[in-house]
Design an enzyme around this catalytic site. Sequence first.
Site, mmCIF file in Angstrom:
data_model
loop_
_atom_site.group_PDB
_atom_site.id
_atom_site.type_symbol
_atom_site.label_atom_id
_atom_site.label_comp_id
_atom_site.label_asym_id
_atom_site.label_seq_id
_atom_site.Cartn_x
_atom_site.Cartn_y
_atom_site.Cartn_z
ATOM 1 N N GLU A 163 0.810 -1.227 0.000
ATOM 2 C CA GLU A 163 0.000 0.000 0.000
ATOM 3 C C GLU A 163 0.844 1.279 0.000
ATOM 4 O OE1 GLU A 163 -2.446 -0.918 3.449
ATOM 5 O OE2 GLU A 163 -4.070 -1.530 2.109
HETATM 6 N N1 IFG Z 1 -4.316 -3.929 4.624
HETATM 7 C C1 IFG Z 1 -3.044 -3.453 5.175
HETATM 8 C C2 IFG Z 1 -2.821 -3.726 6.650
HETATM 9 C C3 IFG Z 1 -4.092 -3.618 7.474
HETATM 10 C C4 IFG Z 1 -5.170 -4.483 6.851
HETATM 11 C C5 IFG Z 1 -6.401 -4.551 7.753
HETATM 12 C C6 IFG Z 1 -1.970 -5.469 4.270
HETATM 13 C C7 IFG Z 1 -0.744 -6.096 3.673
HETATM 14 C C8 IFG Z 1 -5.502 -3.948 5.491
HETATM 15 N N2 IFG Z 1 -1.945 -4.114 4.433
HETATM 16 O O1 IFG Z 1 -2.920 -6.146 4.581
HETATM 17 O O2 IFG Z 1 -1.858 -2.786 7.148
HETATM 18 O O3 IFG Z 1 -4.506 -2.284 7.597
HETATM 19 O O4 IFG Z 1 -7.277 -5.574 7.351
#
Ligand code: IFG
Length: 524
Positions: free
Chosen positions: A337
Amino acid sequence: MFKRLTPFCMLFALPILHACQSGNAAEEAARQAFTSLIPRPVEASPGEGFFTLTDSTVISADKNVPQLERLGSYLSGLLQPSTGMAIPVKAEDGSGRHRIRLMLTSDSALGQEGYFLQIADSMITLQAHQPAGIFYGIQTLRQLLPPSIEKKERQPGPWLLAAGTIRDQPAFALRGSMLDVARHFFGVADIKRYIDLLAYYKMNTLHLHLSDDQGWRIEIKKWPRLTEYGGSTQVGGGKGGFYTQEQYKEIVQYAADRFITIIPEIDMPGHTNAALASYPELNCNPKDPNPKLYTGIEVGFSTFCTTNEKVYGFVEDVVQEIAAITPGPYFHMGGDESHVTPKEEYIQFVNRVQGIINKHGKQVIGWDEIATATLLPNSIAQYWSDSTNPKRAVQQGAKLILSPAKRAYMDMQYDSTTRLGLHWAGYIEVDDAYNWDPATLVDSVGTEHMLGIVAPLWTETILNMEDIEYMVFPRLPGYAEIGWSPANGRSWDEYKQRLGRHARQMQAMDINFYRSARVAWADK
Ligand code: IFG
């Protein structure tokens, strides 16, 4: 009632009716335990008779193998509180009845973690090719005993194990969980409890998500403000916290004693607000030369200044200090992200940081977006959301760790009524968590490319150990089975019976588990 009594009990039916019944009930329970194991073993063949722990039971171990003596003491320590028996460990000298023998064997077909367990009425023999196999055979012995074996205070017996043989070994080499200690911080005692629970289900990996926008959780001596300031809060504005390097080493040792490898993750270049707030020089100016600490739950708004040489000196210091206190082979660089990092800069950053991590003797793991860069030969992509990335990784010859958000993100609510958790990836009830197969998860990607599975718990909404246990159980035993047991013949309808009976063990371990309506829980 009488028709169920054995001839012995018929003879003395009156005075010891109760004992006979409880004897029969105990025998029936021991036999059922043999076919209720989680994760399900490769081969389990029930025999005739029972081994009963008594005050004369001893554990014997080959004195030429120090690990076996330590494992004998570990087993004895597990049995003592509830049985009140000493169950001493002695050197194996071929003598003495009624013993639990721990032995290494040249049977290399058992691999690094397999074991061969023989239970007869006068002796238990647990053999393995490597000490880890003895450790996993001990976890099986725990589940073959009455669930009250897990209680910390004295329980009434009898302590029966059904006779039989079990030959067992894992399908995948890497099996575990990720715990996010950045959104909310969890102290050493909670981490040790979590490690104990993972080990009980034969998991061998704990991935610690040590940094994010809301907190930096591991002391870096050359950059002290990372924890002094960057570790001083958490989601919701609480006081946060961090592990000193001594505490981190304590966690690593506790895990290693239970054959669990710690994977440290420093998430970068995104998810870095805590570091950027601690050291403004890591920012690109003038966007926000001095970001404030962040206590919300948004993602994708932060990035290191990947064109600034200072950032690479910082990364080098962080990797060097953490690698020096991490015996495991992996360093996780995050990489997810990075929505505000220019694409080309992200790729250059990932390429460069892989080299830094390898230079410090560690293999790179990254969330699957790192597959958009050029992966080094031994880099590993952790698949969580975009299925094009595992394919990219495999095309580059990389291995995968599976953490599919729609199946294995334990912060996903069970359903719309779950008090804790999120649901951006969907609701994951206990059967959804079990009903998937790594072999068919990503089209054109077979298990030969997979090291194994890791079930993450992100902690935006998770405040304490009770919350952790509520979201992790009863889904974790299912992930353990997907990682350990043969896929053929796997069915929710069969597994849910075993899981229902497993409520007794979870109760005995004081696990605060979610009582899904999709399972008939046997302890009620
Ligand atoms: N995605 C984000 C996490 C977390 C997650 C919560 C990944 C690799 C959503 N990144 O999952 O930091 O915020 O469900």
